[in-house]
Design an enzyme around this catalytic site. Structure first.
Site, short mmCIF file in Angstrom:
data_model
loop_
_atom_site.label_atom_id
_atom_site.label_comp_id
_atom_site.label_asym_id
_atom_site.label_seq_id
_atom_site.Cartn_x
_atom_site.Cartn_y
_atom_site.Cartn_z
CB SER A 118 -36.88 9.48 8.11
OG SER A 118 -38.02 9.84 7.40
CD GLU A 121 -54.24 4.67 -2.63
OE1 GLU A 121 -54.92 3.77 -3.17
OE2 GLU A 121 -54.47 5.89 -2.76
CG HIS A 179 -42.05 7.89 8.91
ND1 HIS A 179 -41.95 8.57 10.11
CD2 HIS A 179 -41.07 8.40 8.12
CE1 HIS A 179 -40.98 9.49 10.02
NE2 HIS A 179 -40.42 9.39 8.83
#
Lengths: 291, 291
Positions: free
Chosen positions: B136, B154, B178
């Site tokens: 991460s 987006e 992710h």
């Protein structure tokens, strides 16, 4: 179904999938262009609100298109398969200069229209030159192979997308809508990997692909059209992946088309807005394949 | 920062970005491989839990890696920049055979470690051959140019991604984590479009890219690594798009790599799991560039 044959010397009409959620209040540039292509003040637009369960959908679009100067706007209140046999509806489609399919549920649309005279008329009228637009569910149903459902937010994997037969205005593409907003890359990649013959079109909200008679599309709207071309794919694990297992897909081509960009579906090449030289003038009013 | 120079005749260690949310209970194949690469029962692993605000993070990883047979596991409780000057920590890094950076907030990690002796040691030790893994936030920080934040859901547009200087183990790639789960294609495309020199790696949860000394990565885990290669891009609107305006990016190449797939970051070519012939044996234990 396959597209209806286009008579010699004729051009089919525009096919205009819209990604849903298009602006219906401010500029309304997508609807405005559709009304223009349909003939403006001489237009006779027929709205098919069947995908929607909302009573007012047909009326809403009548107001929008009339407000944009369309000469005549009707809607067909088709809620059952047998409504498709109503002779008056047939006649309205025969006289239409533009057809618009609303959003809602594409399986409702395909299950009610599929195999009826209305579906046949839509294909024929498009082959005769009139534009057919559809938003959200109305966009999905346009292709021969339709994305019927599937999960967003998933890596590509068999089972993340379900296909069903669409109305078949085109068999060059497979269309997904609300594309970025609902995180549908995984399911579009999966659909594109099944048979790389199909070009995957991921259409964002408030965005449309105006697919001209020459199979060149132009993007209108505030989002992007994401084009997945798997024809040069060097490896796919689709046929030996376990259910739910993430797919490997190597050698894909990706074009992200913002407003004004164009993409030649036959040549599988994207063009920026300014570059009209390569494929002739902007196709929005062209009726002939550019030299 | 740039990667530390690798001495003649040496190979740098593996760089192992993990997309977050990796399995820590069942097979733990990502952690297992990291422990093996670090030397197994002879390993001395140092965990840097600085990205996390949780007190137990360091302890948790000590338990996991010890459970997988690592000989020695320590963690460095670095919570302020001046903790980076503690001589004992320096010594632990000097003796480490593997370094692991946990998840949390990559700006916390870069703001606390950046420009310190600890950051320098991580680069040097990697250049000397020891593997460095991060999950991460710990994955994002590995590259010279780091994705610091930005919106998911987006379309690509300037302003949908913010970059910051990373720790600089590699300058071949820019890493997002992710990836599918948080719908980050738009921001990775934006980052890739800024400078097509960088290869965009979108790493799903429970998935890792084991980037070997030969700059060939191999995928381990249940999701995919999405590779965006903009080096053949024929058009980008990045320099004249208005803020927030959807970008046009034509001619991108996309590889979706499931488990066992490999990608040569120098040649920019993906390989399926079975096909080892093209670039030699699987790189997971290789220390030399395959012939």
């Amino acid at each position: 179904m396959c597209p209806a044959p286009v008579a010699n010397g004729n051009d089919r009409g525009y096919i205009i999938p819209i990604g849903g959620g298009e602006d219906r209040i401010k500029e309304m540039q997508i609807h405005r262009r559709f009304v223009e292509l349909s003939g403006g003040s001489a237009a006779s637009i027929v709205v098919i609100p069947t995908a929607s369960m909302l009573h007012e959908t047909g009326q809403d679009y009548r107001r929008i298109f009339s407000g944009l100067g369309a000469g005549k706007v009707d809607f067909l209140p088709i809620n059952r398969r047998k409504d498709c046999d109503i002779p008056e509806f047939s006649e309205m489609l025969d006289n239409a200069t533009g057809i618009f399919m609303t959003g809602g549920n594409q399986l409702r649309l395909s299950a009610i229209l599929g195999g009826t005279l209305v579906a046949q008329k839509i294909r024929r009228r498009n082959a005769e030159g009139i534009p057919v637009a559809g938003t959200s569910a109305g966009a999905s149903i346009m292709s021969e192979h339709m994305v019927a459902g599937g999960a967003g937010n998933e890596s590509p994997a068999e089972g993340t997308v379900s296909l069903a037969p669409g109305i078949g205005l085109t068999n060059s593409v497979i269309i997904d809508q609300h594309f970025t907003q609902r995180n549908r890359l995984g399911r579009l990649l999966t659909a594109s990997s099944y048979n790389p013959f199909l070009i995957g079109l991921g259409i964002d909200e408030d965005t449309a692909a105006f697919i001209g008679p020459d199979n060149v599309l132009e993007v209108v709207g505030s989002g992007t059209v994401t084009v997945v071309d798997a024809s040069q794919m060097t490896h796919s694990s689709i046929w030996d992946a376990k259910p739910g297992e993430a797919l490997s897909l190597l050698g894909l081509r990706l074009d992200v088309l913002g407003e004004g960009c164009r993409y030649d579906l036959d040549a599988r090449v994207g063009y920026p807005p300014q570059d009209h030289s390569a494929i002739g003038e902007p196709p929005i009013v062209a009726t002939k394949k550019p030299a």
